[in-house]
Design a protein around this motif. Structure first.
Motif, PDB file in Angstrom:
ATOM      1  N   MET A   1       0.930  -1.291  -0.049  1.00  0.00           N
ATOM      2  CA  MET A   1      -0.033   0.067  -0.176  1.00  0.00           C
ATOM      3  C   MET A   1       0.872   1.251   0.003  1.00  0.00           C
ATOM      4  O   MET A   1       1.820   1.105   0.652  1.00  0.00           O
ATOM      5  N   ILE A   2       0.458   2.097  -0.751  1.00  0.00           N
ATOM      6  CA  ILE A   2       1.140   3.294  -0.869  1.00  0.00           C
ATOM      7  C   ILE A   2       0.267   4.502  -0.133  1.00  0.00           C
ATOM      8  O   ILE A   2      -0.893   4.671  -0.747  1.00  0.00           O
ATOM      9  N   GLU A   3       0.745   5.371   0.675  1.00  0.00           N
ATOM     10  CA  GLU A   3       0.000   6.258   1.411  1.00  0.00           C
ATOM     11  C   GLU A   3       0.927   7.374   0.934  1.00  0.00           C
ATOM     12  O   GLU A   3       2.008   7.728   1.267  1.00  0.00           O
ATOM     13  N   ILE A   4       0.063   8.474   0.480  1.00  0.00           N
ATOM     14  CA  ILE A   4       0.627   9.834  -0.009  1.00  0.00           C
ATOM     15  C   ILE A   4      -0.271  10.884   1.019  1.00  0.00           C
ATOM     16  O   ILE A   4      -1.537  10.975   1.131  1.00  0.00           O
ATOM     17  N   ARG A   5       0.658  11.369   1.850  1.00  0.00           N
ATOM     18  CA  ARG A   5      -0.121  12.410   2.704  1.00  0.00           C
ATOM     19  C   ARG A   5       0.193  13.824   2.343  1.00  0.00           C
ATOM     20  O   ARG A   5       1.418  14.276   2.756  1.00  0.00           O
ATOM     21  N   ASN A   6      -0.537  14.809   2.169  1.00  0.00           N
ATOM     22  CA  ASN A   6      -0.490  16.037   2.074  1.00  0.00           C
ATOM     23  C   ASN A   6       0.767  16.436   1.327  1.00  0.00           C
ATOM     24  O   ASN A   6       1.327  17.508   1.618  1.00  0.00           O
ATOM     25  N   LEU A   7       0.891  15.974   0.240  1.00  0.00           N
ATOM     26  CA  LEU A   7       2.140  16.078  -0.520  1.00  0.00           C
ATOM     27  C   LEU A   7       2.157  17.371  -1.581  1.00  0.00           C
ATOM     28  O   LEU A   7       1.153  17.725  -2.115  1.00  0.00           O
ATOM     29  N   ARG A   8       3.123  18.194  -1.391  1.00  0.00           N
ATOM     30  CA  ARG A   8       3.363  19.340  -1.950  1.00  0.00           C
ATOM     31  C   ARG A   8       4.601  19.614  -2.593  1.00  0.00           C
ATOM     32  O   ARG A   8       5.774  19.229  -1.834  1.00  0.00           O
ATOM     33  N   LYS A   9       4.942  20.135  -3.702  1.00  0.00           N
ATOM     34  CA  LYS A   9       6.114  20.533  -4.368  1.00  0.00           C
ATOM     35  C   LYS A   9       5.942  21.874  -4.903  1.00  0.00           C
ATOM     36  O   LYS A   9       5.036  22.008  -5.777  1.00  0.00           O
ATOM     37  N   THR A  10       7.015  22.860  -4.484  1.00  0.00           N
ATOM     38  CA  THR A  10       6.960  24.150  -5.303  1.00  0.00           C
ATOM     39  C   THR A  10       8.285  24.187  -5.847  1.00  0.00           C
ATOM     40  O   THR A  10       9.497  23.404  -5.351  1.00  0.00           O
ATOM     41  N   PHE A  11       8.453  24.879  -7.196  1.00  0.00           N
ATOM     42  CA  PHE A  11       9.856  24.944  -7.789  1.00  0.00           C
ATOM     43  C   PHE A  11       9.978  26.647  -7.658  1.00  0.00           C
ATOM     44  O   PHE A  11       9.091  27.202  -7.681  1.00  0.00           O
ATOM     45  N   PRO A  12      11.158  26.820  -7.434  1.00  0.00           N
ATOM     46  CA  PRO A  12      11.549  28.023  -7.639  1.00  0.00           C
ATOM     47  C   PRO A  12      11.263  28.838  -9.100  1.00  0.00           C
ATOM     48  O   PRO A  12      11.619  28.072  -9.936  1.00  0.00           O
ATOM     49  N   HIS A  13      10.600  29.881  -9.122  1.00  0.00           N
ATOM     50  CA  HIS A  13      10.053  30.221 -10.338  1.00  0.00           C
ATOM     51  C   HIS A  13      10.347  31.768 -10.678  1.00  0.00           C
ATOM     52  O   HIS A  13       9.428  32.582 -10.271  1.00  0.00           O
ATOM     53  N   LYS A  14      11.360  32.339 -11.020  1.00  0.00           N
ATOM     54  CA  LYS A  14      11.940  33.792 -11.149  1.00  0.00           C
ATOM     55  C   LYS A  14      11.041  34.156 -12.196  1.00  0.00           C
ATOM     56  O   LYS A  14      10.988  33.871 -13.301  1.00  0.00           O
ATOM     57  N   ASP A  15      10.552  35.303 -11.769  1.00  0.00           N
ATOM     58  CA  ASP A  15       9.865  36.149 -12.887  1.00  0.00           C
ATOM     59  C   ASP A  15      10.311  37.612 -12.770  1.00  0.00           C
ATOM     60  O   ASP A  15      11.010  37.830 -11.901  1.00  0.00           O
ATOM     61  N   ALA A  16       9.847  38.470 -13.761  1.00  0.00           N
ATOM     62  CA  ALA A  16      10.455  39.737 -13.883  1.00  0.00           C
ATOM     63  C   ALA A  16      10.084  40.614 -12.395  1.00  0.00           C
ATOM     64  O   ALA A  16      10.905  41.441 -11.948  1.00  0.00           O
ATOM     65  N   GLN A  17       8.605  40.612 -11.791  1.00  0.00           N
ATOM     66  CA  GLN A  17       8.300  41.053 -10.661  1.00  0.00           C
ATOM     67  C   GLN A  17       9.019  40.360  -9.443  1.00  0.00           C
ATOM     68  O   GLN A  17       9.338  41.390  -8.471  1.00  0.00           O
TER      69      GLN A  17
END
Ligand SMILES: Nc1ncnc2c1ncn2[C@@H]1O[C@H](COP(=O)(O)OP(=O)(O)O)[C@@H](O)[C@H]1O
Ligand SMILES: [Mg+2]
Lengths: 246, 290
Positions: free
Chosen positions: B1-17
């Protein structure tokens, strides 16, 4: 762990086997030119301060710089495996320890460095150079290969583009090839530069190989310095590989 | 069994502002995948499917949340090696070793998963036969066609008899016959007890293969259910019509409700049974032109 190191090594060995003749032939070009140009050509008119002929002075330097270049560049394909082909992800997913990957790659680079060193040693004897090879001599060569393979690995992990890998060759390895006691003694350099150069691993290798080759007493501190460099670059490389899992 | 709990992934994402802006790839995903099931992850491009698989296979570190395999947390410790040993991955991108031949690529994989020489040889021969690549075993991987590469990718993932198989869009650009073979293979693996997680944007693939399907959009889980339940929940009949050259549709529980609705329309319309594609579009938002 040992089995995993062997797997990584096996992969590089398999690739090398496909191209062994091409590898050996291409590795003969640069040292041949060095021996001809500096040993035979220029060298006839040079009398090293320590006595002996210039070619005897030169050969350990060529061995040092060549094993540095070969080992470093044996690992540079890892850059493409990380950035372009992504084939490095096979190893990240696989049930092996990160360190096994680093050590396997470094050992494969040592093998290439030692094969090309054997070629130079053969050529040098053919050119009439005199030097003796002892176990310590070989140990120093191996250490030198491993240090620069480790540096190559770290560069392959951290640098963004293949162009930057080339810049390491141009701006770091090439100057070291000429300045680190390879073609002339570091005593000829201005003091500030000399001190900096004498800290570099290649300088220690040049002096160790030259000393051992001519039967002189050598400083074991230099061997320890090379070993310390090796531990440091392996540590940095291992960390870098683990951090690929961003 | 695979349990995934509240998984979150963010990548740095530079933009002009904003130099510290972030791109949220996976946003609070929780899921449980049962042993032996074929689980589908469905979503439009950029939904976060690949990022989810990369976190599950330890290629990418989650920003938050956790993953448990049979109750064991994924970390950098020895458990991870044991978990890795039982995972097989078919990545979205072809990531062969370009300097090795077809056979050597497979052998490298088998060695990485600690198989003996005898096991390696028979298993590799068997799989090459199955994906019809025996004839190119000594060719460089660069020389294979796109479809051959996909087949090789799948063979490679199966060498070490993984108990859990991740397939990230495995049948992209494959001929229908080959796609059928791969579906057959996945069914066979699941019958033998393997757990399969497959991402796809071919809805029919999910419908044909999956015991359960999760629909993702913009990093978020929208719904999880069996394909059948999705359809009966949202309505088993579809009324389709064209409005200013745009296709529109609406779901109904019964054929009678659907017919009644057609009566209220002033354009020509048709009724048919709902498929997973309708569910998908209904849940992930209707795009222009659909
Ligand atoms: N390494 C990365 N760096 C920055 N952004 C990424 C990276 N990987 C994925 N993303 C972004 O995360 C989102 C989800 O991507 P992905 O998981 O590949 O989606 P899918 O597989 O469902 O098409 C996309 O918007 C994508 O641009
Ligand atoms: Mg994807």
């Amino acid at each position: 762990m040992l089995a995993d190191i062997w797997t990584v090594f096996w992969r590089d060995w398999t690739v090398l086997k496909h191209r062994m003749t091409a590898f050996i032939l291409s590795r003969m070009v640069a040292p041949m030119l060095y021996l001809i140009a500096f040993g035979w050509g220029l060298g006839r008119n040079i009398q090293p301060t320590g006595g002996g002929s210039y070619i005897d002075f030169l050969v350990p330097g060529i061995l040092a710089l060549n094993s540095m270049n070969i080992s470093f560049n044996s690992v540079t394909p890892v850059h493409a495996e990380r950035v372009y082909h992504k084939s490095i992800e096979e190893y990240i997913i696989a049930p092996i320890r990160p360190f096994a990957y680093v050590v396997g790659k470094v050992l494969a680079a040592v093998l290439r460095g030692m094969i090309s060193s054997a070629i130079i040693i053969t050529l040098a004897y053919a050119f009439g150079a005199h030097f003796t090879i002892t176990p310590l001599f070989l140990l120093v060569l191996i250490l030198n290969c491993a240090v620069f393979a480790g540096i190559g690995f770290a560069a392959a992990m951290y640098l963004g583009t293949y162009e930057q890998m080339g810049q390491v060759n141009t701006y770091i390895l090439l100057p070291m090839s000429f300045l680190c006691g390879t073609f002339f003694s570091t005593r000829a350099l201005p003091d500030a530069l000399r001190v900096a150069i004498e800290c570099l691993p290649l300088t220690h290798t040049s002096y160790l190989l030259r000393g051992i080759g001519s039967g002189a007493e050598v400083s074991m501190i230099s061997v320890a310095v090379l070993a310390a460099y090796l531990v440091a670059v392996l540590f940095i490389s291992g960390k870098a590989f683990v951090n690929l899992r961003k | 069994m695979i349990e995934i709990r509240n998984l979150r992934k963010t990548f740095p994402h530079k933009d002009a502002q904003n130099k510290n802006a972030e791109k949220v790839a996976v946003d609070g995903l929780s899921l449980t995948i049962e042993t032996g099931e074929i689980f589908g992850l469905l979503g439009p491009n950029g939904a976060g499917k690949t990022t989810t698989i990369r976190m599950l296979t330890m290629l990418t570190r989650p920003t938050e949340g956790e993953i448990l395999y049979d109750g064991k947390r994924v970390g950098d410790d020895d458990d991870a090696l044991a978990i890795k040993q039982m995972i097989g991955v078919v990545p979205q991108n072809l990531n062969f070793d370009q300097d090795l031949t077809v056979g050597e690529n497979l052998e490298l994989h088998a060695r990485l998963y600690h198989m003996s020489k005898a096991e390696r040889e028979s298993r590799i021969a068997e799989l090459l036969e199955y994906v019809e690549l025996s004839g190119v075993v000594n060719d460089g991987v660069r020389r294979l066609s796109g479809g051959m590469k996909r087949r090789l990718l799948i063979a490679r993932a199966l060498i070490h008899h993984p108990e859990i198989l991740f397939l990230d869009e495995p049948t992209v650009a494959l001929d229908p016959q080959v796609r059928w073979r791969i579906w057959e293979l996945v069914h066979r693996l699941a019958n033998d007890g393997a757990t399969v997680l497959i991402t796809t944007h071919y809805i029919e693939e999910a419908e044909e293969l999956c015991d359960r399907v999760a629909i993702m959009n913009k990093g978020k889980l929208i719904a999880v259910d069996t394909p059948k339940n999705f359809i009966s929940r949202l309505g088993r009949f579809v009324v389709e019509w064209r409005d200013d050259a745009k296709r529109d549709f609406r779901l109904f529980d019964t054929r009678e409700d659907a017919s009644r609705f057609i009566g209220t329309l002033d354009t020509a319309a048709s009724i048919r049974e709902t498929n997973l594609e309708d569910v998908f579009i209904e849940l992930t938002g209707r795009k222009e032109g659909l």
